[in-house]
Design a protein around this motif. Structure first.
Motif, PDB file in Angstrom:
ATOM      1  N   PHE A  90       0.624  -1.220   0.053  1.00  0.00           N
ATOM      2  CA  PHE A  90       0.048   0.036  -0.007  1.00  0.00           C
ATOM      3  C   PHE A  90       0.943   1.209   0.035  1.00  0.00           C
ATOM      4  O   PHE A  90       0.665   2.184  -0.820  1.00  0.00           O
ATOM      5  CB  PHE A  90      -0.919  -0.084   1.380  1.00  0.00           C
ATOM      6  N   SER A 107      -7.008   0.116  -3.544  1.00  0.00           N
ATOM      7  CA  SER A 107      -7.829   0.309  -2.467  1.00  0.00           C
ATOM      8  C   SER A 107      -7.500  -0.637  -1.376  1.00  0.00           C
ATOM      9  O   SER A 107      -7.317  -1.733  -1.616  1.00  0.00           O
ATOM     10  CB  SER A 107      -9.187   0.514  -3.005  1.00  0.00           C
ATOM     11  N   LEU A 108      -7.480  -0.384  -0.246  1.00  0.00           N
ATOM     12  CA  LEU A 108      -7.405  -1.011   1.002  1.00  0.00           C
ATOM     13  C   LEU A 108      -8.682  -1.006   1.665  1.00  0.00           C
ATOM     14  O   LEU A 108      -9.150   0.065   2.350  1.00  0.00           O
ATOM     15  CB  LEU A 108      -6.344  -0.569   2.103  1.00  0.00           C
ATOM     16  N   ASN A 109      -9.400  -2.093   1.625  1.00  0.00           N
ATOM     17  CA  ASN A 109     -10.751  -2.159   2.188  1.00  0.00           C
ATOM     18  C   ASN A 109     -11.116  -3.243   3.289  1.00  0.00           C
ATOM     19  O   ASN A 109     -10.355  -4.357   3.128  1.00  0.00           O
ATOM     20  CB  ASN A 109     -11.820  -2.544   1.134  1.00  0.00           C
ATOM     21  N   PRO A 110     -12.079  -3.200   4.085  1.00  0.00           N
ATOM     22  CA  PRO A 110     -12.335  -4.027   5.040  1.00  0.00           C
ATOM     23  C   PRO A 110     -12.646  -5.484   4.334  1.00  0.00           C
ATOM     24  O   PRO A 110     -13.405  -5.132   3.298  1.00  0.00           O
ATOM     25  CB  PRO A 110     -13.582  -3.490   5.920  1.00  0.00           C
ATOM     26  N   CYS A 113     -16.276  -5.570   2.649  1.00  0.00           N
ATOM     27  CA  CYS A 113     -16.554  -4.724   1.769  1.00  0.00           C
ATOM     28  C   CYS A 113     -16.611  -5.154   0.297  1.00  0.00           C
ATOM     29  O   CYS A 113     -15.522  -5.850   0.135  1.00  0.00           O
ATOM     30  CB  CYS A 113     -15.945  -3.303   1.829  1.00  0.00           C
ATOM     31  N   ILE A 125      -0.863  -7.560   1.672  1.00  0.00           N
ATOM     32  CA  ILE A 125      -0.661  -6.166   1.957  1.00  0.00           C
ATOM     33  C   ILE A 125       0.844  -5.864   2.359  1.00  0.00           C
ATOM     34  O   ILE A 125       1.388  -5.043   1.819  1.00  0.00           O
ATOM     35  CB  ILE A 125      -1.534  -5.746   3.200  1.00  0.00           C
ATOM     36  N   ILE A 126       1.320  -6.766   2.805  1.00  0.00           N
ATOM     37  CA  ILE A 126       2.849  -6.787   3.485  1.00  0.00           C
ATOM     38  C   ILE A 126       3.335  -8.169   2.739  1.00  0.00           C
ATOM     39  O   ILE A 126       3.348  -9.089   3.335  1.00  0.00           O
ATOM     40  CB  ILE A 126       2.964  -6.619   5.007  1.00  0.00           C
ATOM     41  N   TYR A 162      -5.037  -9.345   9.721  1.00  0.00           N
ATOM     42  CA  TYR A 162      -5.886  -8.155   9.591  1.00  0.00           C
ATOM     43  C   TYR A 162      -7.267  -8.522   8.919  1.00  0.00           C
ATOM     44  O   TYR A 162      -7.402  -9.795   8.691  1.00  0.00           O
ATOM     45  CB  TYR A 162      -5.188  -7.321   8.679  1.00  0.00           C
ATOM     46  N   GLN A 163      -8.279  -7.440   8.860  1.00  0.00           N
ATOM     47  CA  GLN A 163      -9.426  -7.812   8.407  1.00  0.00           C
ATOM     48  C   GLN A 163      -9.206  -7.000   7.116  1.00  0.00           C
ATOM     49  O   GLN A 163     -10.519  -6.398   6.792  1.00  0.00           O
ATOM     50  CB  GLN A 163     -10.632  -7.530   9.278  1.00  0.00           C
ATOM     51  N   TYR A 164      -8.414  -6.818   6.549  1.00  0.00           N
ATOM     52  CA  TYR A 164      -8.294  -5.833   5.349  1.00  0.00           C
ATOM     53  C   TYR A 164      -7.830  -6.617   3.898  1.00  0.00           C
ATOM     54  O   TYR A 164      -7.101  -7.392   4.199  1.00  0.00           O
ATOM     55  CB  TYR A 164      -7.564  -4.363   5.535  1.00  0.00           C
TER      56      TYR A 164
ATOM     57  N   LYS B  35     -12.285  -0.279  12.057  1.00  0.00           N
ATOM     58  CA  LYS B  35     -11.842  -1.311  11.058  1.00  0.00           C
ATOM     59  C   LYS B  35     -13.193  -1.637  10.212  1.00  0.00           C
ATOM     60  O   LYS B  35     -13.017  -2.440   9.178  1.00  0.00           O
ATOM     61  CB  LYS B  35     -11.174  -2.451  11.783  1.00  0.00           C
ATOM     62  N   GLU B  36     -14.367  -1.201  10.536  1.00  0.00           N
ATOM     63  CA  GLU B  36     -15.382  -1.912  10.017  1.00  0.00           C
ATOM     64  C   GLU B  36     -16.088  -1.005   8.997  1.00  0.00           C
ATOM     65  O   GLU B  36     -16.586  -1.418   7.757  1.00  0.00           O
ATOM     66  CB  GLU B  36     -16.880  -1.947  10.921  1.00  0.00           C
ATOM     67  N   LEU B  38     -13.912   1.688   7.380  1.00  0.00           N
ATOM     68  CA  LEU B  38     -12.853   2.586   6.832  1.00  0.00           C
ATOM     69  C   LEU B  38     -12.309   1.925   5.620  1.00  0.00           C
ATOM     70  O   LEU B  38     -11.569   1.025   5.618  1.00  0.00           O
ATOM     71  CB  LEU B  38     -11.484   2.893   7.734  1.00  0.00           C
ATOM     72  N   CYS B  39     -12.641   2.603   4.318  1.00  0.00           N
ATOM     73  CA  CYS B  39     -12.061   2.327   3.196  1.00  0.00           C
ATOM     74  C   CYS B  39     -11.009   3.075   2.735  1.00  0.00           C
ATOM     75  O   CYS B  39     -11.292   4.385   2.758  1.00  0.00           O
ATOM     76  CB  CYS B  39     -13.021   2.175   2.118  1.00  0.00           C
ATOM     77  N   ILE B  40      -9.633   2.629   2.462  1.00  0.00           N
ATOM     78  CA  ILE B  40      -8.664   3.772   2.218  1.00  0.00           C
ATOM     79  C   ILE B  40      -8.779   3.923   0.615  1.00  0.00           C
ATOM     80  O   ILE B  40      -8.074   3.138  -0.143  1.00  0.00           O
ATOM     81  CB  ILE B  40      -7.290   3.189   2.779  1.00  0.00           C
ATOM     82  N   ASN B  41      -9.502   4.956   0.037  1.00  0.00           N
ATOM     83  CA  ASN B  41      -9.334   5.139  -1.069  1.00  0.00           C
ATOM     84  C   ASN B  41      -9.964   6.409  -1.323  1.00  0.00           C
ATOM     85  O   ASN B  41     -10.084   7.425  -0.451  1.00  0.00           O
ATOM     86  CB  ASN B  41     -10.246   4.101  -1.849  1.00  0.00           C
ATOM     87  N   ILE B  58      -2.319  -1.118  10.068  1.00  0.00           N
ATOM     88  CA  ILE B  58      -3.454  -1.375   9.098  1.00  0.00           C
ATOM     89  C   ILE B  58      -4.365  -1.536   9.916  1.00  0.00           C
ATOM     90  O   ILE B  58      -4.782  -2.340  10.648  1.00  0.00           O
ATOM     91  CB  ILE B  58      -3.059  -3.056   8.479  1.00  0.00           C
ATOM     92  N   TYR B  62      -1.970   3.835   7.791  1.00  0.00           N
ATOM     93  CA  TYR B  62      -2.137   3.783   6.216  1.00  0.00           C
ATOM     94  C   TYR B  62      -3.048   4.780   5.855  1.00  0.00           C
ATOM     95  O   TYR B  62      -2.885   5.616   5.029  1.00  0.00           O
ATOM     96  CB  TYR B  62      -2.408   2.486   5.574  1.00  0.00           C
TER      97      TYR B  62
END
Lengths: 272, 263
Positions: A90, A107-110, A113, A125-126, A162-164, B35-36, B38-41, B58, B62
């Motif tokens: 990322f 994009s980094l998403n839960p 999603c 991610i890593i 993680y949950q991402y 964490k529920e 948050l979308c990083i974009n 994370i 980030y």
């Protein structure tokens, strides 16, 4: 005779550097700092080497690199910043994009999603451990959805990290371009994308320098503070090159005369 | 000016919830991102300001970097928050500020057994990525290392002495004595702020331009040396007992800093 400190893990030492070490030892004194047997502490940072070379990206190696940079004036290849950013997918996408390098949208998403892209590839991610890309490919309603098993395992596995999920927009490309960089000396290759042929070496061939890619590679290496790297690109149908992956510890055995090129580069760096 | 504020936090309640209420009482639209949700974009770009309450890499760190790279201020600063969370970076922050820190060792269990001696114990085992008391435990002997399920260990010399959490909000400093290794929410006793502790906090705060935070300090019994053993960029201030409610104190500091950054 110059002395080079090699910071390495057991996997790389036993599997990836036999030829390199043979050549290196003929041209320099070599001290090996093995991740599995080195005790890092602030009183253990007195080194009598002219240059460090880091072959690997393990946790202790990265911490050691950081401490050497802060506590000594010995040059180190690659830098802590370069290694850290390279393994943080990322972060390198973010920094490269800001630096004007074309990277696929990301994009980094839960994990609960949906993907923001209709065609995508989920990557870990890593990218720290030594393992290869294990893609699951799903073609659905004219869209392609790829996920790396490692990335899914990190979210859904028993040792959940993680949950991402990291989504990268999928770029359709006939070829995957790979450029190895040793300072300003670049070596260009192309191969069928791994998603087309998982055996990447089967179709890999050396190609002439591509001036556009050369400019991008040198700029990306400068932005990320990398002296040695391999960079992967895909080319869209519009002819745009997208930087999709960076490796701060490239396997130089994959290029012709790679171990010697690596050694010569390190020796040259000790003279600077 | 009515701001759109995002709070990056692992929790919705506690300090985060109160901070949201404070900003809303001032007329600012405030959303908590956990964490529920948050979308990083690009969806992050709709806010004017982010508050980095939690510093898990994370997703929160980030997200902070993402906002900053698009010109959106993040308070506290993302880089410094991340460094607070990483044991080696925190060590370098402390060292580079001219403060004292206990000896530490980092290596595989086998390397530690080979290089350390019985007389070197006890140690504190700490996670490399982390702050506070989570994952922290005392290691009394080599036997304690045998049972750990970790490939690489970070051990810090256990300092016998009096343990303090020292909070600071702007120019206010609050020294609280605590039970060793207990977390921020455990019972603490307010103590008079010594000259030495005040100097440590001022050095720390000024070196890194911090608005608020905390340091955990141990005053060694034998030597009376003050050693910094933990750093925090945004504690819960659950033991703040030095006058005033920390929520509006911090809320106002953040709004003033935002104004400064924008001018």
């Amino acid at each position: 005779m110059k002395e080079i400190g090699l910071i390495i893990d057991r996997y790389h030492l036993e599997n990836k550097v036999a030829e390199f070490l043979k050549i290196l030892k003929s041209k320099a004194k070599v001290s090996i700092y093995l991740e599995e047997s080195y005790l890092l502490n602030i009183d253990n940072l007195n080194f009598d080497v002219d240059l460090f070379f880091v072959k690997g990206k393990g946790k202790l190696m990265i911490a050691m690199t950081r401490m050497i940079e802060n506590e000594t004036s010995i040059p180190i290849i690659n830098s802590h910043k370069g290694i850290w950013i390279s393994i943080n997918r990322f972060m390198n996408s973010l920094i490269l994009k800001k630096g004007g390098i074309s990277v696929p949208d990301f994009s980094l998403n839960p994990s609960n999603c949906q993907s923001p892209f209709p065609n995508y590839i989920i990557k870990n991610i890593i990218d720290q451990k030594t393992y290869s890309f294990q893609p699951n490919i799903l073609k659905e309603d004219g869209h392609i959805k790829v996920s790396d098993e490692r990335a899914i395992e990190e979210v859904e596995g028993k040792d959940e990290k993680y949950q991402y999920l990291y989504y990268q927009m999928f770029i359709k490309s006939k070829w995957e371009y790979k450029v190895y960089g040793f300072g300003e000396d670049l070596y260009f290759y192309k191969q069928l994308p791994v998603l087309v042929n998982p055996n990447k070496m089967e179709t890999r061939r050396e190609i002439e320098e591509i001036p556009e890619l050369k400019e991008i590679v040198l700029r990306a290496m400068k932005i990320l503070d990398l002296k040695v790297a391999s960079l992967d690109f895909l080319k869209s149908k519009e002819g745009q090159y997208y930087l999709t992956d960076i490796n701060s510890t490239p396997n130089f055995n994959y290029i012709k005369d790679g171990p010697r090129i690596m050694v010569d580069f390190l020796i040259e760096q000790t003279r600077n | 000016m009515r701001l759109k504020i995002g709070i990056l936090s692992k929790r919705r309640g506690h300090f985060t919830g109160k901070l949201k209420n404070f900003f809303e009482s001032k007329g600012h639209n405030t959303i908590i991102y956990t964490k529920e949700n948050l979308c990083i974009n690009e969806s992050m770009l709709e806010n004017d300001l982010y508050i980095l309450k939690s510093k898990h890499q994370i997703p929160f760190v980030y997200a902070g970097f993402y906002a900053e790279s698009h010109g959106i201020p993040v308070i506290p600063n993302t880089d410094i928050s991340q460094k607070h969370k990483d044991r080696f970076e925190a060590y370098l922050l402390i060292k580079n500020a001219g403060l004292l820190y206990p000896k530490w060792y980092y290596g595989t269990p086998e390397t530690i057994k080979k290089n350390l001696k019985d007389k070197d114990f006890p140690f504190i085992l700490k996670p490399v990525s982390g702050s506070g008391s989570r994952g922290v435990k005392v290691i009394y002997n080599f036997g304690d290392i045998e049972n750990l399920n970790e490939d690489i260990l970070y051990l810090e010399k256990f300092i016998e002495g009096t343990h303090y959490t020292v909070y600071f909000i702007g120019d206010k400093i609050c020294a609280m004595e605590k039970i060793p290794l207990k977390n921020e929410h455990s019972e603490m006793t307010r103590r008079e702020l010594s000259k030495e502790m005040k100097q440590i906090i001022m050095k720390w705060k000024n070196q890194y331009n911090l608005l608020f935070g905390h340091l955990d300090i141990v005053v060694e019994k034998k030597t009376h040396k003050h050693l910094v053993v933990d750093t925090g960029s945004f504690p819960e201030f659950s033991n703040w007992k030095c006058g005033g409610d920390p929520v509006p104190l911090i809320g106002n500091l953040i709004l003033n800093e935002y104004k400064k950054l924008k001018n």
